[in-house]
Scaffold this active site. Structure first.
Site, PDB file in Angstrom:
ATOM      1  N   HIS A 173       4.214 -14.461  -8.446  1.00  0.00           N
ATOM      2  CA  HIS A 173       2.946 -14.700  -8.083  1.00  0.00           C
ATOM      3  C   HIS A 173       2.364 -13.499  -8.421  1.00  0.00           C
ATOM      4  CE1 HIS A 173       3.844 -10.884  -6.048  1.00  0.00           C
ATOM      5  NE2 HIS A 173       2.891 -10.243  -5.034  1.00  0.00           N
ATOM      6  N   HIS A 203       0.516  -1.083   0.080  1.00  0.00           N
ATOM      7  CA  HIS A 203       0.359   0.386   0.422  1.00  0.00           C
ATOM      8  C   HIS A 203       0.549   1.111   0.297  1.00  0.00           C
ATOM      9  CE1 HIS A 203      -3.850  -2.130   1.246  1.00  0.00           C
ATOM     10  NE2 HIS A 203      -3.557  -3.556   2.209  1.00  0.00           N
ATOM     11  N   SER A 257       4.815  -6.310  -8.982  1.00  0.00           N
ATOM     12  CA  SER A 257       5.684  -7.446  -9.786  1.00  0.00           C
ATOM     13  C   SER A 257       5.207  -6.684 -11.202  1.00  0.00           C
ATOM     14  CB  SER A 257       5.703  -8.493  -9.358  1.00  0.00           C
ATOM     15  OG  SER A 257       5.792  -8.198  -8.425  1.00  0.00           O
ATOM     16  N   GLU A 304       6.443  -3.878 -13.096  1.00  0.00           N
ATOM     17  CA  GLU A 304       7.919  -4.071 -12.654  1.00  0.00           C
ATOM     18  C   GLU A 304       8.386  -5.452 -14.046  1.00  0.00           C
ATOM     19  OE1 GLU A 304       9.165  -4.757  -8.860  1.00  0.00           O
ATOM     20  OE2 GLU A 304       8.140  -2.731  -8.123  1.00  0.00           O
TER      21      GLU A 304
END
Length: 511
Positions: A359, A19, A364, A367
């Site tokens: 995951h 967050h 992610s 990125e």
């Protein structure tokens, strides 16, 4: 220029790395445009920031502006068992936050640095209530994809059929999106989810969606143009990502104090180009012992070099610590490295990294796309399963290793090894890399001067500046008086208010 003359924006974050870091990235971008940013979040997370050693109370210069931190007590002891109940904690945070945030705003006004806008992230929609009560504009930063934003929106308003207890396996067809199988939509919306409290937490934002004047998305137009165009006709959305990629502001994130940040990079520097598989499942996903063993044996059998992030679970979390196979580290030698934390942005940008076993959390995902790195998708729940589908079937940068936690099976070492080899060598690897590099170029162009995200963030900045002038030129004494009234009003909140908040969160909408 003194900091008092800069437009002051207050960022209010739910505690937690997933967050705080996206909001912090937005903060440094706005600071680079000449704003003064204050990021506030509960002291429980502030302690983690201080422990990591990358924290200062003093305003940090970023571009033409500054960013600083201010923490507040949430009213519970650190080891209070009620923290484990998200419904209870969110109600407590709302009760305290509605008292504390006006006080922070009042203090800023008295120090001749009046707040001109509030920005919150999901899980704390009440921030827009505070802003509205004070006559201040507010915005919200959405930290998942626009596709997931649309899915939650259509579910909340009952606009299309979703899986139900009677029909748990129906597909979901949303406008301007590919068909989602029942296990590809955000899993918190499935009736069988073991995390209904997270569904309530996310959908709570949609009850207040009409209050923010802008919803900022950490995505970019070229990545999701069809669904962005569609949702922009319904909600005031602006894609401004990838936030971590912006060239105008230095990287500023909160990390765990587990290792030296350069340790991974020094190791990668010694590896050939495109030779290392990077493995990380984020900050909240923990695999079972058997699954860790299967991944370990797959790495041994494949002979591929790897960097594997294995973060230990928090104390008292109830999650068991997992072990690597016997003799694993001795067998891999210098071909592999296992760490508790890594500077992921730097790792993905490193030329030795060939692919990313992920995951598929949205941070992610963004990125990997913006770094031009192919992925092997290993989603578990929530938006991860939707992101995995997009990575494999739409963006075409990924190979699917599993379909999520609902699949309820251990992925065998043979399956893992097959994916590792296909993603690092051969025709599939070439195609994945070509697509990944295409998205990297699109992401860089989006945040460059005049790019789609750059234009959107500038439009947001201009609007905040415009409303800031209106706020400052209005009666300052009247503004401070309004804040003072709210502080006095919220200070009378009682324990009964908290009970009502918890019950209303659970019952006011049958999610």
């Amino acid at each position: 220029m003194g900091t008092e003359s800069l437009v002051h924006v207050l960022l209010v974050s739910f505690p937690g790395h997933g967050h705080v870091n996206p909001l912090l990235r937005l903060g440094r971008l706005l600071a680079s445009k000449g704003f003064f940013l204050t990021l506030t979040t509960p002291e429980s997370f502030g302690k983690q920031m201080r422990k990591a050693g990358n924290f200062t109370y003093e305003p940090t210069p970023v571009g033409d502006g500054f960013i600083r931190f201010e923490f507040f007590e949430d009213g519970w002891d650190e080891d209070d068992p009620r923290r484990e109940d998200l419904d209870q904690y969110m109600a407590q945070l709302e009760l305290i936050g509605k008292q504390v945030i006006p006080k922070i705003i009042k203090k800023s006004a008295e120090e001749y640095r009046p707040v001109s806008c509030l920005i919150n992230n999901p899980f704390i929609p009440w921030v827009s209530d505070v802003a509205e009560s004070l006559g201040l504009p507010s915005a919200m930063l959405w930290v998942q994809s626009c596709a997931c934003f649309a899915a939650y929106y259509h579910y909340f308003h009952g606009l299309v059929p979703f899986p139900s207890e009677k029909e748990p396996e129906i597909d979901v067809q949303l406008p301007c999106m590919p068909l989602l199988k029942h296990d590809e939509m955000p899993s918190f919306l499935h009736p069988s989810t073991p995390y209904p409290f997270l569904r309530r937490a996310i959908l709570g934002q949609y009850e207040n969606l009409g209050k923010p004047f802008c919803i900022l998305l950490d995505t970019f137009y070229e990545l999701e143009k069809e669904i962005i165009d569609y949702m922009a006709k319904i909600c005031p959305i602006k894609p401004v990502g990838p936030l971590f990629k912006n060239p105008k502001a230095p990287t500023l994130t909160v990390r765990d104090d587990c290792m030296k940040p350069d340790e991974c990079i020094d190791w990668l520097d010694k590896k050939p180009p495109s030779s290392v598989v990077y493995i990380s499942f984020g900050t909240v996903v923990y695999l079972k012992q058997e699954q860790v063993e299967e991944i370990g044996y797959a790495l041994l059998n494949s002979g591929i070099s790897f960097l594997w992030v294995m973060k230990p679970p928090p104390e008292d979390s109830g999650v068991k610590i997992v072990d690597l196979p016997d003799g694993f580290l001795e067998k891999v030698g210098d071909k592999g490295k296992v760490v508790q934390w890594s500077p992921q942005e730097k790792v993905l940008a490193h030329p030795s990294v060939a692919c990313f076993v992920t995951h598929c959390g949205w941070n992610s995902t963004m990125e990997s796309l913006a770094s031009g790195v192919p992925v092997i998708t290993f989603p578990q729940w929530g938006d991860q399963v939707t992101d995995a589908m997009y990575l494999c079937d739409v963006f075409k940068t990924g190979l699917r290793l599993c379909r999520g936690e609902a699949e309820n099976r251990i992925i065998s070492r043979d399956e893992v090894e097959k994916c590792l080899l296909e993603a690092t060598a051969g025709p599939k690897a070439v195609a994945l890399e070509e697509n990944a590099l295409k998205w990297k170029k699109e992401a860089e162009e989006a945040v460059a001067d005049g790019g789609s995200s750059d234009r959107n963030i500038q439009a947001f900045v201009d609007e905040v500046r415009r409303t800031s002038v209106e706020i400052i030129t209005s009666s300052k004494s009247k503004s401070i008086h309004r804040v003072k009234e709210l502080v006095e009003k919220t200070a009378t909140a009682t324990a009964n208010d908290k009970v009502e908040l918890v019950e209303s969160r659970r019952t006011r909408v049958q999610y």
